[in-house]
Design a protein around this motif. Structure first.
Motif, PDB file in Angstrom:
ATOM      1  N   ALA A  71      -5.722  -3.576   8.387  1.00  0.00           N
ATOM      2  CA  ALA A  71      -4.150  -3.375   8.864  1.00  0.00           C
ATOM      3  C   ALA A  71      -4.136  -2.307   9.776  1.00  0.00           C
ATOM      4  CB  ALA A  71      -3.634  -2.812   7.596  1.00  0.00           C
ATOM      5  N   ASN A 107       8.022   1.294   9.536  1.00  0.00           N
ATOM      6  CA  ASN A 107       6.931   0.545   9.067  1.00  0.00           C
ATOM      7  C   ASN A 107       7.168  -0.952   9.914  1.00  0.00           C
ATOM      8  OD1 ASN A 107       5.030  -0.633   7.261  1.00  0.00           O
ATOM      9  ND2 ASN A 107       6.323  -2.083   6.339  1.00  0.00           N
ATOM     10  N   ALA A 138      -4.567   0.721   9.411  1.00  0.00           N
ATOM     11  CA  ALA A 138      -3.661   2.041   9.177  1.00  0.00           C
ATOM     12  C   ALA A 138      -4.882   2.931   8.427  1.00  0.00           C
ATOM     13  CB  ALA A 138      -2.801   1.538   8.158  1.00  0.00           C
ATOM     14  N   LEU A 175       5.233  -0.027  12.979  1.00  0.00           N
ATOM     15  CA  LEU A 175       3.913   0.136  12.719  1.00  0.00           C
ATOM     16  C   LEU A 175       3.167  -1.470  12.814  1.00  0.00           C
ATOM     17  CD1 LEU A 175       3.422   2.777  10.048  1.00  0.00           C
ATOM     18  CD2 LEU A 175       2.834   2.937  12.684  1.00  0.00           C
ATOM     19  N   SER A 176       3.939  -2.270  12.103  1.00  0.00           N
ATOM     20  CA  SER A 176       3.424  -3.507  11.856  1.00  0.00           C
ATOM     21  C   SER A 176       3.380  -4.265  13.251  1.00  0.00           C
ATOM     22  CB  SER A 176       4.686  -4.372  11.038  1.00  0.00           C
ATOM     23  OG  SER A 176       4.387  -3.675   9.781  1.00  0.00           O
ATOM     24  N   GLN A 208      -0.501  -2.326  13.059  1.00  0.00           N
ATOM     25  CA  GLN A 208      -0.683  -1.750  11.445  1.00  0.00           C
ATOM     26  C   GLN A 208       0.128  -2.743  10.929  1.00  0.00           C
ATOM     27  OE1 GLN A 208      -0.406   2.449  10.695  1.00  0.00           O
ATOM     28  NE2 GLN A 208      -1.385   2.893  12.614  1.00  0.00           N
ATOM     29  N   PRO A 209      -0.167  -3.927  10.504  1.00  0.00           N
ATOM     30  CA  PRO A 209       0.704  -4.910   9.805  1.00  0.00           C
ATOM     31  C   PRO A 209       0.564  -4.774   8.356  1.00  0.00           C
ATOM     32  CG  PRO A 209      -1.277  -5.943  10.718  1.00  0.00           C
ATOM     33  CD  PRO A 209      -1.398  -4.662  11.215  1.00  0.00           C
ATOM     34  N   ASP A 210       1.774  -5.280   7.757  1.00  0.00           N
ATOM     35  CA  ASP A 210       1.373  -5.306   6.262  1.00  0.00           C
ATOM     36  C   ASP A 210       0.622  -6.354   5.813  1.00  0.00           C
ATOM     37  OD1 ASP A 210       3.317  -3.338   6.288  1.00  0.00           O
ATOM     38  OD2 ASP A 210       4.966  -4.478   5.313  1.00  0.00           O
ATOM     39  N   SER A 252       2.128  -0.572   1.177  1.00  0.00           N
ATOM     40  CA  SER A 252       2.654  -2.003   1.840  1.00  0.00           C
ATOM     41  C   SER A 252       1.441  -2.546   2.878  1.00  0.00           C
ATOM     42  CB  SER A 252       3.898  -1.883   2.668  1.00  0.00           C
ATOM     43  OG  SER A 252       3.684  -1.039   3.818  1.00  0.00           O
ATOM     44  N   LYS A 253       0.436  -1.683   3.362  1.00  0.00           N
ATOM     45  CA  LYS A 253      -0.465  -2.006   4.092  1.00  0.00           C
ATOM     46  C   LYS A 253      -1.731  -3.052   3.424  1.00  0.00           C
ATOM     47  CE  LYS A 253       1.610  -0.307   7.379  1.00  0.00           C
ATOM     48  NZ  LYS A 253       2.418  -1.188   8.218  1.00  0.00           N
ATOM     49  N   ASN A 254      -1.875  -2.784   2.193  1.00  0.00           N
ATOM     50  CA  ASN A 254      -2.858  -3.648   1.483  1.00  0.00           C
ATOM     51  C   ASN A 254      -2.314  -3.685  -0.031  1.00  0.00           C
ATOM     52  OD1 ASN A 254      -5.069  -4.763   0.174  1.00  0.00           O
ATOM     53  ND2 ASN A 254      -6.565  -3.936   1.641  1.00  0.00           N
ATOM     54  N   ASN A 287      -8.825  -0.137   4.846  1.00  0.00           N
ATOM     55  CA  ASN A 287      -7.590  -0.500   5.353  1.00  0.00           C
ATOM     56  C   ASN A 287      -7.882  -0.901   6.975  1.00  0.00           C
ATOM     57  OD1 ASN A 287      -5.432  -1.353   4.230  1.00  0.00           O
ATOM     58  ND2 ASN A 287      -4.221   0.277   5.115  1.00  0.00           N
TER      59      ASN A 287
END
Length: 467
Positions: free
Chosen positions: A264, A450, A266, A453-454, A458-460, A384-386, A261
C-alpha cells in the motif's frame, strides 16, 4: 544497515539534541514553580498591608468602641495567613517542579521533545496488580489524555508499557508500586515511545523490549541513537523474536500486529496487545478508545477548557462553570477525533485553533461519548491500508483471550467490554459487515485525506473476507 550519509545525518541530529539537552537543563535549574510560590506570597503580603476589610493597625482605630480587640484579631488572622502561605509555598513550588520534565530528542520532533509540565494521575485498575499513569498530551489549546500501564508481576517487579513524560511526580508514583524491571514499547507511534529513553536512564537496570518494524517519523533514526536501548523484540505468544521465552510469559501473553505495508506504500501497521491472564485484561495502545462524557479536570487544564468554551472566539475565557467546562471538553474531543468537525468553521480573524461553532456540536459529542470505537484517524489513514492484516490480528486476540476489559492508551480505562464487543469495533474492515457509522460530515476531511493518499501511491487494500 544505515548508509554513511544516513549515519552522518543521524550523528548530526544526535549532536544537536545533546547540545539542546545541555542548554535546556541549565534553563530549568530555576523552576517556574518557584515563581508561582513567589507570586502567591506577594499576594498575601499585599493583603497584609491593605485595609479593604476594615482592619487597620493604627492604635487610634477604635470603631464600634472595641478598642484594640478587632485590630489584634485582624493582625493575628493576617499573620496566620502569611504563615500558612509561607508553609505552603515550598510545597507548591515542589509540586510544580515535580511536574516539569525535559525530553532530550532532536528538535524536529517538537512538540514531543523539550521542556514541558504535566500532572500525573495514578489509578489502580486491578487491585494490587495493574495501575495506569495518565497525563495530558497538549498541542496548543487542545488536550487528550495519554497513559502508561504498569503491571506488578508475581516476583514483585514492574512491567511498564509505553512510559509517559518523565516527571518526578510520575517516578515517585511508579516507585511506590515496585522496582521497574521491564520497559515495553508496544507501537512505533512517537508519542508512546518518546520518553522511554529518559525512563530507562531513571531505571538503568531495566530491560527494554520493542515491537518489530519500529519506525520513527519524520526522520527514521535507530532507537539506540535516540537513547532507547533494545534488549529484546516482541513476538507472538510467550516468546521473543530470538526464540527465548519472554520474562513475563507466565502472566502476560502477546498478540502482534506488525505489517510492513509496502504493497500500500504506507507506513507500517504496528501494535502489540497484551493479555493479563489473572485479571482477564487486554492491554492495547491505539486499537480502540472510549471518551468519557465529563472532562477529566484532574488531568486536563481548566483554563484550556474554558478558553475553548465560547462559541465565538476573540473574547475572554468563559466563566468557570460545569457547563462551560463540558463545552470546552466536547470541542477538544471532536477536534482530536475529526480535526475539522462539521459544526466548526475557521474564524475570520483567528489563529489555527480559533474556530466558530454552530449549534449541534454538543449533540454530536454526546453521540460519540461513552461508545467504544476505533479512532477515525486510525480507521481511515492506517487500518484501511491493510484490512486483512488488522482483522487477522483481531481474530487472534478474540480467539485466544477471553478478556473482560480493555485498557487502551487514551481516554477511559478500563473499558468493560468482552471479545465479541471488541471484535465488532473492527467491522468496518470486514466485507459484508455494517458497523455503526461515523458522521459523514465530521469525517470528510479524513476521508478526503485518505482519497488523496490512495491516488498518490498509498491505496486502500481490499476489505477482509469473512471466514
Amino acid at each position: 544497515m544505515v548508509s554513511s550519509s544516513s549515519s552522518s545525518a543521524a550523528a548530526s541530529a544526535a549532536a544537536a539534541a545533546a547540545a539542546r539537552c545541555s542548554a535546556h537543563r541549565m534553563m530549568t535549574s530555576t523552576s517556574h514553580g518557584h515563581l508561582q510560590a513567589t507570586s502567591r506570597l506577594e499576594g498575601v503580603t499585599n493583603d497584609f498591608t491593605s485595609d479593604d476589610d476594615g482592619g487597620d493597625f493604627s492604635p487610634n482605630h477604635d470603631e464600634d468602641g472595641l478598642g484594640s480587640v478587632l485590630p489584634r484579631r485582624s493582625l493575628v488572622l493576617r499573620i496566620a495567613s502569611i504563615a500558612s502561605a509561607l508553609a505552603a509555598a515550598p510545597l507548591a513550588a515542589q509540586a510544580a517542579e515535580d511536574r516539569t520534565f525535559f525530553a532530550c530528542w532532536p528538535p524536529f520532533y517538537d512538540p514531543i521533545c523539550g521542556i514541558g509540565t504535566r500532572t500525573t494521575v495514578r489509578n489502580e485498575l486491578v487491585p494490587n496488580k495493574i495501575w495506569d499513569f495518565t497525563q495530558a498530551q497538549t498541542i496548543g489549546p487542545i488536550s487528550a489524555t495519554i497513559r502508561s500501564v504498569a503491571v506488578k508481576l508475581n516476583d514483585g517487579s514492574v512491567w511498564l508499557q509505553n512510559p509517559v513524560a518523565p516527571t518526578e511526580e510520575f517516578f515517585k508514583l511508579l516507585d511506590e508500586i515496585g522496582p521497574v524491571k521491564h520497559i515495553v514499547i508496544s507501537t512505533y507511534a512517537i508519542e508512546h515511545k518518546a520518553y522511554a529513553a529518559d525512563v530507562h536512564k531513571k531505571y538503568p537496570s531495566a530491560k527494554v523490549y520493542v515491537t518489530p518494524k519500529q519506525k520513527t517519523v519524520p526522520l527514521d533514526l535507530p532507537l539506540p541513537l535516540l537513547g532507547i536501548p533494545v534488549d529484546g523484540i516482541l513476538d507472538e505468544g510467550e516468546t521473543l523474536v530470538d526464540g527465548t521465552k519472554a520474562p513475563w510469559a507466565n502472566e502476560l501473553d502477546c498478540a502482534i500486529l506488525a505489517y510492513d505495508n509496502k504493497e500500500a506504500g504506507a507506513v507500517p501497521i504496528v501494535e502489540a496487545a497484551f493479555f493479563h491472564k489473572q485479571s482477564k485484561s487486554l492491554i492495547v495502545t491505539d486499537a480502540v478508545e472510549r471518551i468519557q462524557r465529563q472532562p477529566p479536570t484532574d488531568i486536563v487544564r481548566t483554563d484550556l477548557l474554558l478558553g475553548l468554551a465560547p462559541d465565538i472566539p476573540g473574547g475572554p475565557p468563559a466563566e468557570d462553570t460545569p457547563e462551560n467546562r463540558l463545552r470546552g471538553w466536547a470541542k477538544m474531543c471532536l477536534l482530536v477525533q475529526f480535526f475539522q468537525p462539521s459544526k466548526s468553521s475557521p474564524s475570520k480573524e483567528g489563529s489555527t485553533f480559533e474556530l466558530e461553532w454552530r449549534d449541534g456540536y454538543l449533540e454530536d459529542f454526546d453521540n460519540l461519548a461513552e461508545t467504544t470505537f476505533v479512532a477515525p484517524i486510525v480507521r481511515y489513514l492506517v487500518y484501511s491500508k491493510n484490512p486483512s492484516a488488522v482483522i487477522d490480528w483481531v481474530d487472534r486476540i478474540t480467539t485466544r483471550y477471553d478478556f473482560e476489559q480493555v485498557i487502551p492508551a487514551h481516554y477511559t480505562a478500563p473499558i468493560p467490554i468482552n471479545r465479541e464487543e471488541f471484535s465488532r469495533c473492527f467491522d468496518f474492515l470486514r466485507e459484508g459487515k455494517t458497523p455503526p457509522p461515523l458522521p459523514d460530515a465530521d469525517t470528510k476531511l479524513l476521508r478526503d485525506g485518505n482519497e488523496f493518499l490512495s491516488k498518490n501511491g498509498q491505496p486502500d487494500l481490499p476489505l477482509a473476507r469473512s471466514a
